[in-house]
Design a protein around this motif. Structure first.
Motif: not given
Length: 264
Positions: A18-27, A44-51, A169-172
């Motif tokens: 029902r939901v397609q995975p988002v592409p993974a960025r090279n890192a 990582r700061k508690s305000t960060m969107a990832f981890a 399953i992750e959004t980032r």
């Protein structure tokens, strides 16, 4: 590990199509070591969107300019790095440059020198800080930074260690190659701020103990890497260890009605 309710719901949607995975960025991520061995970790700061709140190694996404062929280079060629990480030469060049750039941005440590057999002795001056900030805000390209200072990237100071891809399953999501490197003699890490609110040098086993007691949070790639490093008595053993890079992407499975993340 069990998934939080919101992520578990998304996992079911992804698994059901029902939901397609988002592409993974090279890192690229660099496990920075010093005698002990100890590893350099950032919270990582508690305000960060990832981890948010996680203790991680320095690293980040590949900048399109990281693949610039004008970078002065010493050590294994991009083709050799491509073979190690099972990728093409252009991406391999970008990954190595990103590894060195991100390490400098997030720790102040620079794996580069005036020549193929030397390393910058000190990067703590105001002029270095200005360049570091310019790299972070992308107003300065890494190749231009090295060229202006007459520096050679020391790819030979890096060792390929692992390859992790963020679960679908992750959004980032990130497609991350892990490297290890030893803190160059004369250089020191700095609390440079930015995405982190705390930095520490810690023995791998000590960090794992803190995580086990719930005192710090480690993501699966960090936990696995620390577990592997805890088997070695010194940095020499880490650098000499044979490594076969196998891609790992944790996946969500439902076990007795509970969504869990597994790496096997």
């Amino acid at each position: 590990m069990p998934l939080p309710a919101e992520l578990a719901a998304r996992a079911r949607d992804v698994l059901a199509g029902r939901v397609q995975p988002v592409p993974a960025r090279n890192a690229a991520t660099v496990v920075l070591l010093r005698p002990g061995p100890q590893v350099y970790l950032l919270r990582r700061k508690s305000t960060m969107a990832f981890a948010a709140g996680a203790y991680v190694f320095p690293g980040g996404s590949v900048d399109v300019r990281d693949a610039d062929q004008a970078v002065a280079w010493a050590g294994p060629s991009p083709a050799e790095w491509g073979a190690a990480f099972n990728t093409d030469e252009r991406l391999a060049r970008g990954l190595v440059c990103a590894a060195v750039r991100e390490t400098f941005e997030e720790s102040g440590v620079l794996l580069a020198g005036p020549g193929p057999d030397s390393v910058v002795a000190d990067t703590t001056g105001d002029d270095w800080e200005a360049d570091r900030l310019a790299l972070i805000d992308r107003s300065l390209a890494f190749a231009d930074f090295l060229a202006r200072r007459g520096l050679v990237l020391r790819a030979d100071l890096l060792k390929p260690w692992a390859h992790w891809i963020t679960p679908e399953i992750e959004t980032r999501r990130f497609d991350t190659r892990f490297f290890v490197a030893v803190l160059p003699e004369g250089q020191r890490t700095r609390d440079v701020g930015g995405e982190a609110d705390r930095v520490v040098w810690q023995r791998p086993a000590e960090a794992l103990g803190l995580a086990r007691r719930g005192e710090i949070f480690l993501m699966p790639p960090t936990h696995r890497t620390l577990s592997e490093l805890s088997q070695y008595d010194g940095v020499g053993g880490v650098l000499a260890a044979p490594r076969e890079i196998v891609t790992i992407m944790p996946r969500a499975v439902e076990i007795e009605g509970e969504m869990r993340l597994v790496t096997a």
